[in-house]
Write a protein that holds these residues in place. Structure first.
Motif, short mmCIF file in Angstrom:
data_model
loop_
_atom_site.label_atom_id
_atom_site.label_comp_id
_atom_site.label_asym_id
_atom_site.label_seq_id
_atom_site.Cartn_x
_atom_site.Cartn_y
_atom_site.Cartn_z
N VAL A 257 11.88 -1.85 -5.68
CA VAL A 257 11.22 -0.52 -5.91
C VAL A 257 9.76 -0.70 -5.71
N LEU A 258 9.21 0.15 -5.03
CA LEU A 258 7.84 0.03 -4.55
C LEU A 258 7.25 1.09 -5.39
N ALA A 259 7.76 2.16 -5.52
CA ALA A 259 7.14 3.40 -6.15
C ALA A 259 8.28 4.31 -6.43
N CYS A 260 7.94 5.13 -7.73
CA CYS A 260 8.96 6.35 -7.88
C CYS A 260 8.31 7.40 -8.59
N ASN A 261 8.96 8.53 -8.64
CA ASN A 261 8.41 9.55 -9.49
C ASN A 261 8.68 9.28 -10.91
N ASP A 262 7.92 10.09 -11.75
CA ASP A 262 8.06 9.85 -13.11
C ASP A 262 9.44 10.10 -13.80
N ILE A 263 10.16 11.05 -13.10
CA ILE A 263 11.60 11.45 -13.67
C ILE A 263 12.57 10.07 -13.26
N THR B 239 0.81 -1.17 -0.04
CA THR B 239 0.01 -0.22 0.11
C THR B 239 0.92 1.37 0.00
N LEU B 240 0.42 2.22 -0.75
CA LEU B 240 1.26 3.48 -0.96
C LEU B 240 0.24 4.40 -0.61
N THR B 241 0.62 5.15 0.41
CA THR B 241 -0.30 6.20 1.11
C THR B 241 -0.36 7.46 0.11
N PRO B 242 -1.56 8.15 0.28
CA PRO B 242 -1.40 9.48 -0.55
C PRO B 242 -0.26 10.32 -0.22
N GLU B 243 0.23 10.24 1.05
CA GLU B 243 1.04 11.14 1.69
C GLU B 243 2.47 10.86 1.07
N LEU B 244 2.75 9.64 0.87
CA LEU B 244 4.06 9.05 0.44
C LEU B 244 3.97 9.36 -1.30
N ARG B 245 2.93 9.17 -1.59
CA ARG B 245 2.86 9.31 -3.30
C ARG B 245 3.23 11.02 -3.75
N ASN B 246 2.58 11.84 -2.59
CA ASN B 246 2.70 13.33 -2.61
C ASN B 246 4.11 13.72 -2.48
N LEU B 247 4.76 13.03 -1.40
CA LEU B 247 6.09 13.28 -1.47
C LEU B 247 7.10 12.82 -2.50
N LEU B 248 6.91 11.77 -3.04
CA LEU B 248 7.61 11.45 -4.34
C LEU B 248 7.48 12.38 -5.28
N TRP C 122 9.10 15.83 -5.04
CA TRP C 122 10.59 16.14 -5.56
C TRP C 122 11.03 16.57 -6.80
N GLY C 123 9.82 16.70 -7.50
CA GLY C 123 9.88 17.33 -9.01
C GLY C 123 10.65 16.80 -10.21
N ASP C 124 11.48 17.49 -10.61
CA ASP C 124 12.25 16.95 -11.76
C ASP C 124 13.65 16.22 -11.26
N ARG C 125 13.54 15.83 -9.98
CA ARG C 125 14.71 15.05 -9.51
C ARG C 125 14.01 13.71 -9.20
N TYR D 53 17.50 11.71 -5.09
CA TYR D 53 18.50 11.93 -5.97
C TYR D 53 18.59 13.48 -6.24
N ASN D 54 19.64 14.16 -5.88
CA ASN D 54 19.69 15.43 -6.18
C ASN D 54 21.00 15.72 -7.07
N PRO D 55 20.74 16.45 -7.97
CA PRO D 55 21.66 16.74 -9.26
C PRO D 55 23.06 17.15 -8.32
N ASN D 56 23.99 16.61 -8.64
CA ASN D 56 25.49 17.14 -8.28
C ASN D 56 25.95 18.47 -8.71
N PRO D 57 26.10 19.37 -7.80
CA PRO D 57 26.29 20.84 -8.28
C PRO D 57 27.72 21.14 -9.22
N ALA D 58 28.24 19.89 -9.12
CA ALA D 58 29.69 19.98 -9.88
C ALA D 58 29.74 19.61 -11.57
N HIS D 59 28.61 19.13 -11.76
CA HIS D 59 28.16 18.81 -13.11
C HIS D 59 27.02 19.40 -13.46
#
Length: 279
Positions: A133-139, A107-116, A119-122, A255-261
């Motif tokens: 892997v149980l769930a992930c965002n589109d990106i 079960t994936l709660t709405p709160e967890l879905r919203n949290l994933l 995270w937007g384009d990351r 996963y956050n884009p590394n600022p050095a790249h």
């Protein structure tokens, strides 16, 4: 104050408090006679738990005695402790908490879905204790090539050409990845789910088999994660793993884009492949 002394004091207070809230009727005992204080008597806890009265008295008094998981489980059952209270009892008694035997389920709660999704384009991934892997965002689906259900983060790291295409970064991080997985297996050593993952991966990856045989242990750390995407090229991420306090067998990896790249710019230019989300 010595930490062991303080821990036993907390154990005494905890057991007294839990004993006071349980009535004889709740554990199948007759409520005979008038009681000066609420709850069970010490001897009643001992009878229900199947332990000696003197031993339970010493435990509740916070004496420095030897305890076993089996006896603590019996006491926890007699006091009607829930899973969180049972784990707390273990810690106060100086033992490792028992493995959370019941899986949190799919079960994936709405709160967890919203949290994933927040995270937007990351990339953001929710995984279970076995790193499935149980769930992930589109990106995340686009970045890692998740084209359906059944992905495992550990197996992906050692078999996905996108990771293996960044050989130098991959080789530098692989030992720590394996060490973190072995540390996770120690939390539930009798759980066959871990063995299923490691046996499959050892048959597919000689590199994993060699690292697994070293028995190194570690913790999931903030680390550089790099992969070669077939459309936009190299991507570098700083990864952070968070454990859900109310579901400790669930972990969110951010996963956050590394600022050095220039990963952030590459992500912005990445076409959004419409891959079906995991079931």
């Amino acid at each position: 104050m010595d930490s062991g002394v303080r821990r036993r004091e907390l154990l005494r207070e905890f057991l007294r408090g839990r004993r006071a809230r349980v009535t004889p009727e709740q554990v199948g005992l007759p409520a005979a006679g008038r009681r000066r204080t609420p709850g069970l008597r010490r001897e009643e806890v001992a009878v229900v738990a199947g332990v000696g009265v003197s031993w339970y008295t010493w435990l509740e008094q916070g004496r420095d005695i030897t305890v076993s998981p089996e006896v603590l489980d019996a006491v926890a059952t007699a006091l009607l402790l829930d899973a969180t209270e049972r784990a707390h009892l273990y810690v106060l008694a100086g033992l490792n908490p028992p493995c959370r035997a019941v899986d949190s389920g799919p079960t994936l709660t709405p709160e967890l879905r919203n949290l994933l999704d927040a995270w937007g384009d990351r990339p953001a991934v929710l995984r279970d204790r076995y790193w499935n892997v149980l769930a992930c965002n589109d990106i995340a689906r686009t970045v890692f090539g998740y084209d359906g259900p059944g992905h495992n983060c550990l197996i992906t790291y050692f078999t996905n050409p996108r990771y293996l295409g960044m050989r130098e970064v991959w080789a530098a991080a692989a030992p720590a990845v394996v060490a973190a997985y072995r540390a996770d297996t120690a939390l539930c050593p009798d759980d066959p789910g871990f063995r299923t993952v490691t046996d499959e991966l050892a048959s597919r990856s000689p590199e994993f088999a060699a690292l697994w045989s070293r028995h190194d242990v570690g913790t999931a750390q903030q680390a550089l994660n790099a992969l070669q995407h077939p459309q936009v090229g190299p991507l570098y991420f700083d990864t952070t793993t968070l454990t859900l306090t109310d579901q400790p067998d669930r972990h969110i990896v951010l996963y956050n884009p590394n600022p050095a790249h220039d990963t952030a710019a590459r992500l912005a230019d990445m076409p959004r492949l419409r891959l079906a989300p995991p079931a």
